[in-house]
Design a protein around this motif. Structure first.
Motif: not given
Length: 230
Positions: A202, A103, A100
């Motif tokens: 994500i 991303a 995460l």
């Protein structure tokens, strides 16, 4: 940090707070808690952390995790009361936080903190403008609202935190149940989601094209009208 040496009103109130906390700890047990009681204690933790954070910026940074952790505990209690708590294999969620972070960073969202609190909750805390930007990235719009394209050259802009939290909560719900976003006492936005929802976020961020910015990013400023302020 400069501290006083003599007793005062704050010292007396602090002593009352610790006595009350000890009384509560003596009375509490695994089967004694209700969702309302958890919320009250979590609120007390956040208030006390906010009070100590006034000592100096370093203390504020040290204590910044307390509101996030308190919000996560409240969320788990609410899920337990509703019978929606999820048990997740720790091996399957081990890389969620790192993925995460990557991303978010790929889209220029770098002022954030991501925590995996146990096996059932991932939290991400962002400044309000970045929370609003994430909401736009996760929405189904192919382009940013016109207002977002006309931000000033000073950065992302400074839209209201309440608007950012509302927009992000709406965007997150499309990726999984139980997601939330709330404004912390610090003015930042903290979002919580299950590991499954985090994986969906994500995937959505990874699927969105990353547009290279020229110079400074233009912001989602006060003109952003994705969600009305609450």
């Amino acid at each position: 940090m400069k501290l006083t040496t003599g007793p005062g009103k704050v010292e007396a109130l602090a002593e009352e707070a610790v006595v009350a906390a000890c009384t509560l700890a003596d009375a509490a047990g695994p089967s004694c808690w209700s969702a309302d009681a958890v919320e009250d204690v979590a609120a007390a933790l956040e208030v006390l952390a906010g009070a100590l954070a006034q000592l100096d910026p370093e203390c504020a940074e040290i204590l910044s995790v307390v509101p996030i952790a308190a919000a996560a505990v409240v969320e788990r209690a609410e899920q337990a009361a509703a019978g929606t708590s999820e048990a997740v294999d720790g091996r399957a969620t081990a890389g969620t936080s790192a993925a995460l972070r990557q991303a978010l960073a790929a889209h220029g969202l770098t002022r954030h903190r991501v925590h995996q609190l146990g096996a059932a909750l991932v939290t991400v805390t962002l400044d309000a403008p970045e929370a609003q930007a994430l909401a736009v990235l996760l929405s189904r719009r192919e382009t940013l609202p016109r207002q977002a394209q006309q931000g000033d050259d000073d950065g992302w802009g400074a839209g209201p935190a309440e608007t950012a939290a509302a927009a992000l909560a709406d965007a997150l719900r499309a990726h999984g149940t139980g997601a939330y976003a709330r404004v912390l006492a610090s003015g930042q936005v903290s979002a919580g989601l299950t590991p499954q929802a985090a994986q969906a976020v994500i995937a959505a961020l990874t699927a969105r094209p990353v547009v290279a910015a020229r110079g400074k990013r233009r912001g989602l400023g006060p003109g952003f009208k994705g969600v009305a302020s609450r």
